[in-house]
Design an enzyme around this catalytic site. Structure first.
Site, PDB file in Angstrom:
ATOM      1  N   CYS A 193      36.502  34.863  39.306  1.00 51.73           N
ATOM      2  CA  CYS A 193      37.229  35.824  40.133  1.00 51.73           C
ATOM      3  C   CYS A 193      38.560  36.107  39.426  1.00 51.73           C
ATOM      4  O   CYS A 193      38.917  35.456  38.441  1.00 51.73           O
ATOM      5  CB  CYS A 193      37.457  35.259  41.540  1.00 51.73           C
ATOM      6  SG  CYS A 193      38.652  33.897  41.613  1.00 51.73           S
ATOM      7  N   CYS A 224      40.973  33.029  39.331  1.00 54.69           N
ATOM      8  CA  CYS A 224      40.536  32.013  38.370  1.00 54.69           C
ATOM      9  C   CYS A 224      40.691  32.516  36.942  1.00 54.69           C
ATOM     10  O   CYS A 224      41.040  31.750  36.042  1.00 54.69           O
ATOM     11  CB  CYS A 224      39.105  31.581  38.645  1.00 54.69           C
ATOM     12  SG  CYS A 224      38.977  30.498  40.083  1.00 54.69           S
ATOM     13  N   HIS A 259      37.668  26.950  43.666  1.00 55.97           N
ATOM     14  CA  HIS A 259      36.633  27.410  42.746  1.00 55.97           C
ATOM     15  C   HIS A 259      36.409  26.421  41.603  1.00 55.97           C
ATOM     16  O   HIS A 259      37.291  25.631  41.250  1.00 55.97           O
ATOM     17  CB  HIS A 259      36.988  28.782  42.198  1.00 55.97           C
ATOM     18  CG  HIS A 259      36.899  29.855  43.239  1.00 55.97           C
ATOM     19  ND1 HIS A 259      37.089  31.188  42.955  1.00 55.97           N
ATOM     20  CD2 HIS A 259      36.626  29.800  44.566  1.00 55.97           C
ATOM     21  CE1 HIS A 259      36.935  31.905  44.054  1.00 55.97           C
ATOM     22  NE2 HIS A 259      36.665  31.078  45.049  1.00 55.97           N
ATOM     23  N   GLU A 295      36.189  26.767  38.345  1.00 54.08           N
ATOM     24  CA  GLU A 295      37.082  26.874  37.192  1.00 54.08           C
ATOM     25  C   GLU A 295      38.431  26.201  37.478  1.00 54.08           C
ATOM     26  O   GLU A 295      38.965  25.473  36.637  1.00 54.08           O
ATOM     27  CB  GLU A 295      37.340  28.340  36.835  1.00 54.08           C
ATOM     28  CG  GLU A 295      36.090  29.170  36.643  1.00 54.08           C
ATOM     29  CD  GLU A 295      35.621  29.874  37.908  1.00 54.08           C
ATOM     30  OE1 GLU A 295      35.211  31.043  37.795  1.00 54.08           O
ATOM     31  OE2 GLU A 295      35.666  29.276  38.996  1.00 54.08           O
TER      32      GLU A 295
END
Length: 140
Positions: free
Chosen positions: A99, A102, A71, A73
């Protein structure tokens, strides 16, 4: 005098541009980590460095999620760590809210404010952000 965009809009605009580098066609997400109006790191969702991306090799789906991609992040935090950039007491601008996994990385890395454009899936981050003293701010 010309009206300028706010700092929040400025950094979200940059996160939106960063998202154009994403290689998972299921969702393009960009992240920008900032402290004192200075960009520290950026990241977008894509595969493990050196491995084929979703747009080349296809998706690895588990429970409706593509797990081939890292992801945005997490990539922004990893880039900061790789380059020796401290991100404690910083802010992160993300085109979609984090999410849960993250969010945990963000919290444990010392980021104190999360700005997001689109809310994405996980309500757990709302209560945990309050508990952890992290500001969670929608710019949408």
């Amino acid at each position: 005098m010309k009206n300028r965009v706010s700092w929040e809009k400025y950094f979200m605009n940059i996160a939106t541009e960063v998202a154009t580098r994403s290689t998972c066609d299921r969702k393009h997400v960009g992240a920008v980590i900032v402290r004192e109006k200075t960009i520290l790191s950026t990241g977008y969702n894509g595969s493990i460095k050196g491995l084929a991306h979703c747009d080349e090799a296809g998706h690895e789906m588990v429970d409706g999620h593509c797990i081939r991609t890292t992801h945005a992040e997490a990539n922004a935090i990893a880039q900061a760590a790789k380059n020796g950039v401290g991100i404690k007491d910083s802010e992160i601008y993300v085109t979609a809210s984090p999410c849960y996994n993250c969010f945990k990385l963000i919290a444990n890395s010392g980021i104190i404010t999360i700005y997001y454009d689109e809310f994405y899936r996980d309500d757990r981050i709302i209560n945990h952000a309050k508990e952890a003293g992290i500001e969670l701010i929608s710019l949408n």
